[in-house]
Design a protein around this motif. Structure first.
Motif, short mmCIF file in Angstrom:
data_model
loop_
_atom_site.label_atom_id
_atom_site.label_comp_id
_atom_site.label_asym_id
_atom_site.label_seq_id
_atom_site.Cartn_x
_atom_site.Cartn_y
_atom_site.Cartn_z
N ARG A 44 15.41 30.23 27.88
CA ARG A 44 14.91 31.47 28.45
C ARG A 44 15.65 31.86 29.72
O ARG A 44 15.69 33.05 30.09
CB ARG A 44 13.41 31.35 28.75
CG ARG A 44 12.55 31.27 27.50
CD ARG A 44 11.08 31.27 27.86
NE ARG A 44 10.24 31.23 26.67
CZ ARG A 44 8.92 31.24 26.70
NH1 ARG A 44 8.28 31.29 27.88
NH2 ARG A 44 8.23 31.21 25.58
N ASP A 45 16.19 30.85 30.43
CA ASP A 45 16.94 31.12 31.66
C ASP A 45 18.44 30.92 31.47
O ASP A 45 19.15 30.52 32.38
CB ASP A 45 16.44 30.23 32.79
CG ASP A 45 16.60 28.73 32.49
OD1 ASP A 45 16.89 28.39 31.31
OD2 ASP A 45 16.43 27.91 33.41
N ALA A 46 18.93 31.19 30.26
CA ALA A 46 20.34 30.93 29.92
C ALA A 46 21.29 31.71 30.83
O ALA A 46 20.97 32.79 31.32
CB ALA A 46 20.59 31.30 28.46
N ARG A 47 22.46 31.11 31.04
CA ARG A 47 23.55 31.77 31.74
C ARG A 47 24.62 32.11 30.72
O ARG A 47 25.07 31.25 29.96
CB ARG A 47 24.13 30.86 32.83
CG ARG A 47 23.16 30.53 33.95
CD ARG A 47 23.85 29.76 35.06
NE ARG A 47 24.93 30.56 35.67
CZ ARG A 47 25.66 30.13 36.70
NH1 ARG A 47 25.47 28.94 37.22
NH2 ARG A 47 26.60 30.90 37.21
N ILE A 48 25.05 33.36 30.74
CA ILE A 48 26.00 33.85 29.74
C ILE A 48 27.27 34.31 30.45
O ILE A 48 27.22 35.11 31.39
CB ILE A 48 25.41 35.04 28.94
CG1 ILE A 48 24.00 34.72 28.43
CG2 ILE A 48 26.34 35.42 27.80
CD1 ILE A 48 23.92 33.56 27.48
N LEU A 49 28.40 33.81 29.99
CA LEU A 49 29.71 34.19 30.50
C LEU A 49 30.28 35.30 29.62
O LEU A 49 30.42 35.12 28.41
CB LEU A 49 30.64 32.98 30.49
CG LEU A 49 32.11 33.20 30.84
CD1 LEU A 49 32.26 33.67 32.28
CD2 LEU A 49 32.91 31.91 30.60
N CYS A 50 30.60 36.44 30.22
CA CYS A 50 31.15 37.57 29.46
C CYS A 50 32.58 37.81 29.90
O CYS A 50 32.83 38.30 31.01
CB CYS A 50 30.29 38.81 29.66
SG CYS A 50 28.59 38.60 29.07
N VAL A 51 33.52 37.44 29.05
CA VAL A 51 34.95 37.45 29.38
C VAL A 51 35.57 38.77 28.94
O VAL A 51 35.40 39.19 27.79
CB VAL A 51 35.67 36.27 28.70
CG1 VAL A 51 37.16 36.29 29.03
CG2 VAL A 51 35.03 34.95 29.13
N GLY A 52 36.31 39.42 29.85
CA GLY A 52 36.86 40.73 29.54
C GLY A 52 35.74 41.71 29.26
O GLY A 52 35.77 42.47 28.29
N VAL A 53 34.75 41.73 30.15
CA VAL A 53 33.49 42.43 29.89
C VAL A 53 33.64 43.94 29.84
O VAL A 53 32.81 44.63 29.28
CB VAL A 53 32.44 42.02 30.96
CG1 VAL A 53 32.80 42.60 32.32
CG2 VAL A 53 31.04 42.43 30.55
#
Length: 232
Positions: A44-53
């Motif tokens: 529920r508290d995930a961290r998401i990396l968005c590359v070339g967002v």
């Protein structure tokens, strides 16, 4: 086209980028719908990396669907990242975002993420070694068992059927309202600046970067999506 030329191109396009590609929204929305289904089991508290967002469209979708998640938005184009910040402010999720202007290798690798997105980015690395290195940088920033959802143009350009698929793709973009000059630029870029490879070959490149077997979870015309996992 080198990195700085590509960055300058996206800087120039940032202000009107979303409007320019608005007609392709049905494909993007389908991709995001499947993305949500892939990521639904994350904490529920995930961290998401968005590359070339870019302008942050995928963050907008995920932030609304998963209100406890936090995001690291990475893009070398400051102008694109400005649009992403504006989207986050309008959507009320800016406080859940960290914005990093620069290439992925300049992002601290100490912080680990539960998952990553990388949409229409790796295709610009025409050297397969550099493409593998990009995915390797992503893998190093994911927790054990972390997921990568990536999407790029893919196809076997050596077979006659590719021309049929390319024509269909260009027709789709035209019917979606993409201007003729942009279509010609896209066609030229596909031949020169975009590494359009068979989907299986792209999967091999991802796996060579340290991911387990990659599976295609999405295809619409030339666009393919892969889901991959860091060994747990």
């Amino acid at each position: 086209m080198d990195n700085e030329e590509l960055k300058a191109l996206f800087d120039q396009q940032a202000a009107g980028y979303d409007q320019q590609w608005a007609g392709m929204a049905p494909l993007r929305e389908t991709l995001y719908c499947l993305l949500g289904a892939l990521f639904v089991g994350l904490p529920r508290d995930a961290r998401i990396l968005c590359v070339g967002v870019g302008t942050g469209a995928e963050i907008g979708y995920l932030a609304q669907r998963f209100p406890g998640w936090r995001f690291t938005a990475v893009d070398p184009s400051g102008a694109m990242l400005d649009v992403c910040r504006e989207r986050a402010a309008r959507g009320g999720f800016a406080e859940r975002c960290e914005f990093h202007e620069g290439y992925l290798e300049t992002l601290d690798s100490a912080a680990r993420h539960d998952a990553s997105t990388c949409f229409l980015v790796s295709q610009f690395f025409v050297d397969a070694r550099l493409r593998t290195a990009l995915f390797g940088e992503i893998a190093r920033r994911l927790k054990p068992g972390g997921l990568l959802a990536s999407a790029d143009l893919a196809g076997d350009t050596t077979v006659p059927a590719y021309e049929t698929l390319l024509h269909s793709w260009m027709t789709l973009m035209s019917s979606a309202g993409v201007q003729p000059d942009m279509l010609e630029r896209a066609r030229a870029a596909y031949a020169r600046d975009v590494a359009i490879l068979p989907a299986a070959r792209v999967g091999e490149i991802i796996e060579a970067a340290g991911f387990e077997r990659s599976l295609v979870f999405f295809q619409a015309g030339l666009m393919h999506g892969w889901v991959s996992r860091v060994p747990g």
